[in-house]
Design a protein around this motif. Structure first.
Motif, PDB file in Angstrom:
ATOM      1  N   TYR A   1       0.982  -1.203   0.407  1.00  0.00           N
ATOM      2  CA  TYR A   1       0.215   0.129   0.213  1.00  0.00           C
ATOM      3  C   TYR A   1       0.787   1.504  -0.083  1.00  0.00           C
ATOM      4  O   TYR A   1       0.674   2.290  -0.915  1.00  0.00           O
ATOM      5  N   ARG A   2       1.691   1.168   1.061  1.00  0.00           N
ATOM      6  CA  ARG A   2       2.314   1.930   1.340  1.00  0.00           C
ATOM      7  C   ARG A   2       2.924   2.961  -0.331  1.00  0.00           C
ATOM      8  O   ARG A   2       3.234   3.769  -0.205  1.00  0.00           O
ATOM      9  N   HIS A   3       3.969   1.142  -0.822  1.00  0.00           N
ATOM     10  CA  HIS A   3       5.147   1.605  -1.750  1.00  0.00           C
ATOM     11  C   HIS A   3       3.788   1.952  -3.072  1.00  0.00           C
ATOM     12  O   HIS A   3       4.757   2.906  -3.909  1.00  0.00           O
ATOM     13  N   GLN A   4       2.655   1.332  -3.206  1.00  0.00           N
ATOM     14  CA  GLN A   4       2.097   2.031  -4.162  1.00  0.00           C
ATOM     15  C   GLN A   4       1.366   3.841  -4.142  1.00  0.00           C
ATOM     16  O   GLN A   4       1.409   4.386  -5.600  1.00  0.00           O
ATOM     17  N   VAL A   5       1.323   4.029  -3.217  1.00  0.00           N
ATOM     18  CA  VAL A   5       1.528   5.145  -3.158  1.00  0.00           C
ATOM     19  C   VAL A   5       2.316   6.180  -2.770  1.00  0.00           C
ATOM     20  O   VAL A   5       2.452   7.473  -3.881  1.00  0.00           O
TER      21      VAL A   5
ATOM     22  N   ALA B   1       2.216   9.366  -6.098  1.00  0.00           N
ATOM     23  CA  ALA B   1       2.670  10.691  -5.956  1.00  0.00           C
ATOM     24  C   ALA B   1       4.205  10.629  -6.532  1.00  0.00           C
ATOM     25  O   ALA B   1       3.957  12.270  -7.285  1.00  0.00           O
ATOM     26  N   GLU B   2       5.013  10.423  -7.589  1.00  0.00           N
ATOM     27  CA  GLU B   2       5.945  10.790  -7.614  1.00  0.00           C
ATOM     28  C   GLU B   2       5.455  10.826  -9.158  1.00  0.00           C
ATOM     29  O   GLU B   2       6.021  11.695  -9.871  1.00  0.00           O
ATOM     30  N   ALA B   3       4.504  10.008  -9.917  1.00  0.00           N
ATOM     31  CA  ALA B   3       4.137   9.864 -10.459  1.00  0.00           C
ATOM     32  C   ALA B   3       3.514  10.910 -11.267  1.00  0.00           C
ATOM     33  O   ALA B   3       3.821  11.743 -12.851  1.00  0.00           O
ATOM     34  N   GLY B   4       2.680  12.088 -10.593  1.00  0.00           N
ATOM     35  CA  GLY B   4       2.158  13.108 -11.066  1.00  0.00           C
ATOM     36  C   GLY B   4       3.064  14.203 -11.641  1.00  0.00           C
ATOM     37  O   GLY B   4       2.506  14.717 -12.731  1.00  0.00           O
TER      38      GLY B   4
ATOM     39  N   PHE C   1      -2.310   8.074   3.043  1.00  0.00           N
ATOM     40  CA  PHE C   1      -2.714   8.224   1.679  1.00  0.00           C
ATOM     41  C   PHE C   1      -2.906   9.547   1.047  1.00  0.00           C
ATOM     42  O   PHE C   1      -2.863  10.328   0.202  1.00  0.00           O
ATOM     43  N   LEU C   2      -4.265  10.191   1.608  1.00  0.00           N
ATOM     44  CA  LEU C   2      -4.394  11.427   1.865  1.00  0.00           C
ATOM     45  C   LEU C   2      -3.576  12.654   1.820  1.00  0.00           C
ATOM     46  O   LEU C   2      -3.323  13.394   0.521  1.00  0.00           O
TER      47      LEU C   2
ATOM     48  N   PRO D   1      -2.477  16.430  -2.199  1.00  0.00           N
ATOM     49  CA  PRO D   1      -2.018  17.738  -3.017  1.00  0.00           C
ATOM     50  C   PRO D   1      -0.763  16.649  -4.425  1.00  0.00           C
ATOM     51  O   PRO D   1      -1.336  18.022  -5.410  1.00  0.00           O
ATOM     52  N   VAL D   2      -1.264  16.018  -4.847  1.00  0.00           N
ATOM     53  CA  VAL D   2      -0.703  15.664  -6.428  1.00  0.00           C
ATOM     54  C   VAL D   2      -1.735  15.637  -7.372  1.00  0.00           C
ATOM     55  O   VAL D   2      -1.309  16.204  -8.742  1.00  0.00           O
ATOM     56  N   CYS D   3      -3.155  15.108  -6.648  1.00  0.00           N
ATOM     57  CA  CYS D   3      -4.105  15.165  -7.832  1.00  0.00           C
ATOM     58  C   CYS D   3      -4.771  16.655  -7.797  1.00  0.00           C
ATOM     59  O   CYS D   3      -5.208  17.380  -9.590  1.00  0.00           O
TER      60      CYS D   3
END
Length: 205
Positions: free
Chosen positions: A81-85, A89-92, A141-142, A147-149
């Motif tokens: 979960y943390r890895h995918q978060v 975040a980095e992809a944005g 998660f939030l 912030p990325v979104c």
């Protein structure tokens, strides 16, 4: 969880030791990412209750390696979960820099977000009664993804591509609601509905 080696002397590594310590840390980090990527892929395909042997085979490691670093399934699910978060975040910013338009970057990021939500839906069951832990992860998660979104949405608004009356948290909640049931109903195409939602943000031309 994977624990990276330290020197045991308040973080001071002498000059001669740097060459041996740093590669080990880099290798451990890469091994961790490989294992978590494999676990995420298996969870998406088979759910969070997938056999550990499937994850081990996907990662190219022994089952003992997984149990050594993640003693319980909840430990592994939380790490994924943390890895995918972090990946979301980095992809944005990367998508915003590379895509042909801010709206295209937003659409691509939301597609990644949908893939992440498939794994997220099994988290509550895997953690069972640890409500406090679940709430902590939800706050994380939030903090990382809203912030990325927001950055992606704001860029699309400034570019005149999308309407300005939708907040990032509202959009993410809408996407999340559309994804409910996607992991249990093979006939339900959540991605298609999410695509329609993102298309509906466009400003008419």
């Amino acid at each position: 969880m994977f624990r990276f080696a330290t020197d045991g002397r308040n973080g001071v590594v002498d000059e001669g030791a740097q060459g041996s310590v740093r590669p080990k840390r880099a290798d451990a980090r890469r091994n961790q990412e490989t294992l978590l990527d494999a676990a995420a892929a298996v969870f998406v395909a088979s759910g969070v209750d997938a056999p550990v042997r499937d994850i081990a085979a996907k990662a190219g490691v022994g089952m003992g390696t997984i149990y050594r670093h993640f003693p319980t399934r909840a430990d592994l699910v939380i790490a994924v979960y943390r890895h995918q978060v972090e990946a979301c975040a980095e992809a944005g910013p990367a998508l915003l820099a590379a895509a042909e338009s801010p709206h295209a970057a937003l659409a691509q990021w939301i597609d990644l977000f949908v893939g992440f939500l498939v794994t997220k839906h099994g988290l509550a069951g895997a953690m069972q009664s640890d409500q406090a832990g679940f709430e902590t992860l939800h706050a994380y998660f939030l903090d990382r993804l809203v912030p990325v979104c927001t950055e992606l949405l704001d860029a699309a608004v400034v570019a005149g591509e999308v309407r300005a009356d939708v907040a990032a948290l509202q959009l993410m909640r809408g996407v999340g609601n559309l994804c409910i049931g996607a992991d249990t109903d093979a006939g339900y195409d959540a991605r298609r509905l999410v695509e329609l939602l993102i298309a509906g943000l466009r400003v008419p031309r």
